[in-house]
Scaffold this motif. Sequence first.
Motif, PDB file in Angstrom:
ATOM      1  N   VAL A 311       0.839  -1.202   0.000  1.00 40.14           N
ATOM      2  CA  VAL A 311       0.000   0.000   0.000  1.00 40.14           C
ATOM      3  C   VAL A 311       0.871   1.248   0.000  1.00 40.14           C
ATOM      4  O   VAL A 311       0.609   2.209  -0.741  1.00 40.14           O
ATOM      5  CB  VAL A 311      -0.955  -0.011   1.210  1.00 40.14           C
ATOM      6  N   ARG A 312       1.894   1.255   0.801  1.00 44.44           N
ATOM      7  CA  ARG A 312       2.781   2.416   0.840  1.00 44.44           C
ATOM      8  C   ARG A 312       3.463   2.635  -0.505  1.00 44.44           C
ATOM      9  O   ARG A 312       3.598   3.778  -0.966  1.00 44.44           O
ATOM     10  CB  ARG A 312       3.824   2.231   1.945  1.00 44.44           C
ATOM     11  N   ALA A 313       3.894   1.533  -1.148  1.00 47.85           N
ATOM     12  CA  ALA A 313       4.519   1.656  -2.467  1.00 47.85           C
ATOM     13  C   ALA A 313       3.526   2.217  -3.486  1.00 47.85           C
ATOM     14  O   ALA A 313       3.891   3.050  -4.330  1.00 47.85           O
ATOM     15  CB  ALA A 313       5.036   0.286  -2.926  1.00 47.85           C
ATOM     16  N   LEU A 314       2.272   1.787  -3.409  1.00 49.54           N
ATOM     17  CA  LEU A 314       1.252   2.287  -4.329  1.00 49.54           C
ATOM     18  C   LEU A 314       1.003   3.772  -4.131  1.00 49.54           C
ATOM     19  O   LEU A 314       0.949   4.546  -5.102  1.00 49.54           O
ATOM     20  CB  LEU A 314      -0.054   1.506  -4.135  1.00 49.54           C
ATOM     21  N   LEU A 315       0.857   4.202  -2.899  1.00 47.51           N
ATOM     22  CA  LEU A 315       0.595   5.609  -2.633  1.00 47.51           C
ATOM     23  C   LEU A 315       1.739   6.499  -3.120  1.00 47.51           C
ATOM     24  O   LEU A 315       1.518   7.587  -3.660  1.00 47.51           O
ATOM     25  CB  LEU A 315       0.349   5.824  -1.141  1.00 47.51           C
ATOM     26  N   LYS A 316       2.958   6.032  -2.947  1.00 43.34           N
ATOM     27  CA  LYS A 316       4.108   6.808  -3.426  1.00 43.34           C
ATOM     28  C   LYS A 316       4.112   6.895  -4.945  1.00 43.34           C
ATOM     29  O   LYS A 316       4.412   7.945  -5.518  1.00 43.34           O
ATOM     30  CB  LYS A 316       5.406   6.175  -2.928  1.00 43.34           C
ATOM     31  N   ALA A 317       3.788   5.790  -5.606  1.00 38.88           N
ATOM     32  CA  ALA A 317       3.779   5.782  -7.067  1.00 38.88           C
ATOM     33  C   ALA A 317       2.716   6.728  -7.615  1.00 38.88           C
ATOM     34  O   ALA A 317       2.965   7.484  -8.560  1.00 38.88           O
ATOM     35  CB  ALA A 317       3.546   4.364  -7.584  1.00 38.88           C
ATOM     36  N   GLY A 325      -2.285  17.081 -17.808  1.00 42.18           N
ATOM     37  CA  GLY A 325      -3.418  17.573 -17.032  1.00 42.18           C
ATOM     38  C   GLY A 325      -3.107  17.811 -15.583  1.00 42.18           C
ATOM     39  O   GLY A 325      -3.916  18.379 -14.845  1.00 42.18           O
ATOM     40  N   LEU A 326      -1.934  17.365 -15.142  1.00 46.47           N
ATOM     41  CA  LEU A 326      -1.584  17.495 -13.720  1.00 46.47           C
ATOM     42  C   LEU A 326      -0.439  18.486 -13.505  1.00 46.47           C
ATOM     43  O   LEU A 326       0.292  18.394 -12.521  1.00 46.47           O
ATOM     44  CB  LEU A 326      -1.205  16.124 -13.148  1.00 46.47           C
ATOM     45  N   GLU A 327      -0.283  19.419 -14.442  1.00 50.46           N
ATOM     46  CA  GLU A 327       0.799  20.387 -14.316  1.00 50.46           C
ATOM     47  C   GLU A 327       0.648  21.249 -13.069  1.00 50.46           C
ATOM     48  O   GLU A 327       1.639  21.641 -12.443  1.00 50.46           O
ATOM     49  CB  GLU A 327       0.855  21.286 -15.557  1.00 50.46           C
ATOM     50  N   THR A 328      -0.603  21.556 -12.696  1.00 48.18           N
ATOM     51  CA  THR A 328      -0.846  22.413 -11.525  1.00 48.18           C
ATOM     52  C   THR A 328      -1.542  21.663 -10.401  1.00 48.18           C
ATOM     53  O   THR A 328      -1.893  22.258  -9.390  1.00 48.18           O
ATOM     54  CB  THR A 328      -1.699  23.629 -11.931  1.00 48.18           C
ATOM     55  N   LEU A 329      -1.763  20.353 -10.586  1.00 47.42           N
ATOM     56  CA  LEU A 329      -2.437  19.548  -9.566  1.00 47.42           C
ATOM     57  C   LEU A 329      -1.526  18.414  -9.114  1.00 47.42           C
ATOM     58  O   LEU A 329      -0.581  18.041  -9.806  1.00 47.42           O
ATOM     59  CB  LEU A 329      -3.744  18.959 -10.120  1.00 47.42           C
ATOM     60  N   GLN A 330      -1.831  17.867  -7.951  1.00 43.18           N
ATOM     61  CA  GLN A 330      -1.072  16.749  -7.404  1.00 43.18           C
ATOM     62  C   GLN A 330      -1.982  15.537  -7.309  1.00 43.18           C
ATOM     63  O   GLN A 330      -3.014  15.585  -6.645  1.00 43.18           O
ATOM     64  CB  GLN A 330      -0.540  17.102  -6.013  1.00 43.18           C
ATOM     65  N   SER A 331      -1.616  14.458  -8.012  1.00 43.44           N
ATOM     66  CA  SER A 331      -2.428  13.247  -7.924  1.00 43.44           C
ATOM     67  C   SER A 331      -2.103  12.502  -6.639  1.00 43.44           C
ATOM     68  O   SER A 331      -0.954  12.468  -6.193  1.00 43.44           O
ATOM     69  CB  SER A 331      -2.172  12.343  -9.132  1.00 43.44           C
ATOM     70  N   SER A 332      -3.111  11.905  -6.051  1.00 33.60           N
ATOM     71  CA  SER A 332      -2.936  11.089  -4.845  1.00 33.60           C
ATOM     72  C   SER A 332      -4.106  10.123  -4.749  1.00 33.60           C
ATOM     73  O   SER A 332      -5.092  10.249  -5.472  1.00 33.60           O
ATOM     74  CB  SER A 332      -2.844  11.958  -3.585  1.00 33.60           C
ATOM     75  N   ALA A 333      -3.983   9.174  -3.864  1.00 33.73           N
ATOM     76  CA  ALA A 333      -5.040   8.185  -3.679  1.00 33.73           C
ATOM     77  C   ALA A 333      -5.203   7.888  -2.201  1.00 33.73           C
ATOM     78  O   ALA A 333      -4.303   8.148  -1.392  1.00 33.73           O
ATOM     79  CB  ALA A 333      -4.728   6.903  -4.452  1.00 33.73           C
ATOM     80  N   SER A 334      -6.362   7.346  -1.865  1.00 39.43           N
ATOM     81  CA  SER A 334      -6.629   6.880  -0.507  1.00 39.43           C
ATOM     82  C   SER A 334      -6.934   5.389  -0.564  1.00 39.43           C
ATOM     83  O   SER A 334      -7.501   4.906  -1.551  1.00 39.43           O
ATOM     84  CB  SER A 334      -7.816   7.634   0.105  1.00 39.43           C
ATOM     85  N   VAL A 335      -6.540   4.684   0.470  1.00 35.13           N
ATOM     86  CA  VAL A 335      -6.736   3.234   0.511  1.00 35.13           C
ATOM     87  C   VAL A 335      -7.377   2.853   1.841  1.00 35.13           C
ATOM     88  O   VAL A 335      -6.924   3.288   2.907  1.00 35.13           O
ATOM     89  CB  VAL A 335      -5.396   2.482   0.348  1.00 35.13           C
ATOM     90  N   GLY A 336      -8.429   2.062   1.756  1.00 37.35           N
ATOM     91  CA  GLY A 336      -9.024   1.471   2.950  1.00 37.35           C
ATOM     92  C   GLY A 336      -8.898  -0.036   2.858  1.00 37.35           C
ATOM     93  O   GLY A 336      -9.147  -0.616   1.802  1.00 37.35           O
TER      94      GLY A 336
END
Length: 385
Positions: A311-317, A325-336
């Motif tokens: 999970v930690r490796a996925l979140l970092k990736a 499209g992400l020049e001014t945004l930061q992609s991230s994810a949440s995991v449950g």
Amino acid sequence: MLPVGADTIGIAQAVLTTLGALLVIGLAFVPHPNRATLLWAIGFLLSAIFVLIAVFAMFDGLEMLRRAMMASLLACTVFPWAGLRAWRRAPSMAWLFLPTILVLLALLLLPGTLPIYSLCFRIAFLLAAIFPALAVWEILRLPERTDVLLQPMLIGSAAFVAFALGSAIAGVFYPPTEGDDLTLVRTLNAIGMLIYVTCLFVSIVWLAQQRRPATVRHAVADWARFCDVARERLRRADEGGEQSWALLAIHLDDEATIRAATGPGSFASITGELDTHVRQTFPADADIGRRGSGRIVVLVPRSTVVVRELVRALLKAVNAYGGPGLETLQSSASVGWVTVDVAGYDFAALLDAATMAVERAAAAGGDRWYRVTDADLDRSIEPAV
């Protein structure tokens, strides 16, 4: 993969290395053919051949042939490290075997007098230890690094490095004066080989069973098919009393904001990248289903420790992705995520718990995971670290 010592130890080396080659080929490469297991199989096969020739040379008094085989054996330390690199999809750099064997052959074949040869032998051993040192670094980067069956390879490689350093330092402060000094070093090296090879094939055979390298990608199944497969696998896990199973819900953070800012085309590319990261991170025996755009569910048969690292490796990736499209945004994810020892084997109950957990992780700011515990909810929400 270390030089042959006394007669009986040399025979033991030949038997053990041959056995190791058979085990790695039969239990790792044949059932799980890939670049990593191929490199490990080649390493053990070459080591077995070199040991057998070295034993023959030792009994027939062919000193130069024995030295050449000792150099070749030391060069085989490249392969465990190269296989670990291939396992994590990095260039294996197995070609370093060729320059390494040439350097080691020069060090062990050119010296004439015993004191010079003893010094060159220690230098050769120290140079060969570079690759076990690099293997330690590679092991520490694997999600499975905390598993007990990967520890033999870690400890064996570290011990190889420590002994090489100790031998080199001893050679500097206590220069060899007679043959007994070199005989002792060779004997210790030979005994170390028995331990080192055992550590290697135990960990390599186990690692090959865990998952295929991330070059093998999984198809993300449609939701209905995923649910059917997940229910069946959980049913069989329940019947077998298997408890190392977890269900994970993975959501792209700020989905509405990203969709509005990037447009349909770029948003589809971003969610496709999330699919790719999930496929590359989780093992081949994990089942992956797409519940919706930017929403993925994974059923994985792994222990809590391994799942946490995945999970930690996925979140970092996901966090590092900076596509169109992400020049001014930061992609991230949440995991449950939730394990069967907490919520049981019922797929619907596991899915509800994992969904609740991912919503809590997202509400806490995203870019983190939230795990359901025996207390129903884990009160600590951990960010991606």
